[in-house]
Design a protein around this motif. Sequence first.
Motif, PDB file in Angstrom:
ATOM      1  N   PHE A   1       0.888  -1.182  -0.045  1.00 22.24           N
ATOM      2  CA  PHE A   1       0.043   0.080   0.022  1.00 22.24           C
ATOM      3  C   PHE A   1       0.758   1.203   0.090  1.00 22.24           C
ATOM      4  O   PHE A   1       0.329   2.346   0.129  1.00 22.24           O
ATOM      5  N   ALA A   2       2.082   1.166  -0.222  1.00 21.71           N
ATOM      6  CA  ALA A   2       2.931   2.398  -0.135  1.00 21.71           C
ATOM      7  C   ALA A   2       2.568   3.180  -1.319  1.00 21.71           C
ATOM      8  O   ALA A   2       2.736   4.470  -1.019  1.00 21.71           O
ATOM      9  N   ALA A   3       2.510   2.663  -2.271  1.00 28.65           N
ATOM     10  CA  ALA A   3       2.139   3.759  -3.675  1.00 28.65           C
ATOM     11  C   ALA A   3       0.677   4.116  -3.381  1.00 28.65           C
ATOM     12  O   ALA A   3       0.378   5.568  -3.646  1.00 28.65           O
ATOM     13  N   ALA A   4      -0.225   3.653  -3.089  1.00 30.26           N
ATOM     14  CA  ALA A   4      -1.477   4.272  -2.724  1.00 30.26           C
ATOM     15  C   ALA A   4      -1.454   5.326  -1.634  1.00 30.26           C
ATOM     16  O   ALA A   4      -2.012   6.201  -1.779  1.00 30.26           O
TER      17      ALA A   4
ATOM     18  N   VAL B   1      -5.113  14.089  -0.286  1.00 31.94           N
ATOM     19  CA  VAL B   1      -6.286  13.936   0.635  1.00 31.94           C
ATOM     20  C   VAL B   1      -6.094  13.921   1.822  1.00 31.94           C
ATOM     21  O   VAL B   1      -6.799  14.681   2.541  1.00 31.94           O
ATOM     22  N   PHE B   2      -5.158  13.384   2.417  1.00 30.97           N
ATOM     23  CA  PHE B   2      -4.674  13.540   4.034  1.00 30.97           C
ATOM     24  C   PHE B   2      -4.385  14.867   4.243  1.00 30.97           C
ATOM     25  O   PHE B   2      -5.118  15.342   5.336  1.00 30.97           O
ATOM     26  N   ALA B   3      -3.583  15.596   3.678  1.00 32.76           N
ATOM     27  CA  ALA B   3      -3.367  16.774   4.046  1.00 32.76           C
ATOM     28  C   ALA B   3      -4.663  17.810   3.815  1.00 32.76           C
ATOM     29  O   ALA B   3      -4.589  18.775   4.677  1.00 32.76           O
TER      30      ALA B   3
ATOM     31  N   ALA C   1      -8.581  21.066   6.861  1.00 36.89           N
ATOM     32  CA  ALA C   1      -9.809  21.514   6.915  1.00 36.89           C
ATOM     33  C   ALA C   1     -10.511  20.996   8.119  1.00 36.89           C
ATOM     34  O   ALA C   1     -11.732  21.715   8.591  1.00 36.89           O
ATOM     35  N   THR C   2      -9.955  20.292   8.931  1.00 39.35           N
ATOM     36  CA  THR C   2     -10.386  19.827  10.270  1.00 39.35           C
ATOM     37  C   THR C   2     -10.539  21.162  11.226  1.00 39.35           C
ATOM     38  O   THR C   2     -11.766  21.062  11.846  1.00 39.35           O
TER      39      THR C   2
END
Length: 129
Positions: A32-35, A42-44, A49-50
């Motif tokens: 899952f490293a590439a994913a 998206v995580f950033a 936004a949190t």
Amino acid sequence: MCCRASGGAGWDGTATTVWEGSGGPGGRPHYFAAAAAALWPVFAAVDSATPKLNTFMRYAKVELVPPTPAEIGGVAQGFNNIMKSAQTGAWKNIAVKDAWRNVLVTTEVLCWFFIGECIGKGTFVGYQV
């Protein structure tokens, strides 16, 4: 060395890359490293936004609540004040600044109404603009 790539053949015979050393105990491949690398924007975005979402929720809990029964009585009183003002002509004694503010608010409400009508209909065709 944290990670190392090793090549291999995939199920269809094409070359694949398997990341070793970061996948878990014993240096098993981390598929899952590439994913994870592809999803970091998206995580950033979620991280940035949190705080804004938390601020929105704090204000929404206060400002977007339905009116209480006591506030509904205030609406009726306000409507009666408007009717009395219209009957006695007190609306003529309003400051120019307040009159402009009332005109702008009325215009905004009408524009949002017509925009909602266009969105609901799905097109501008059929409106006499």
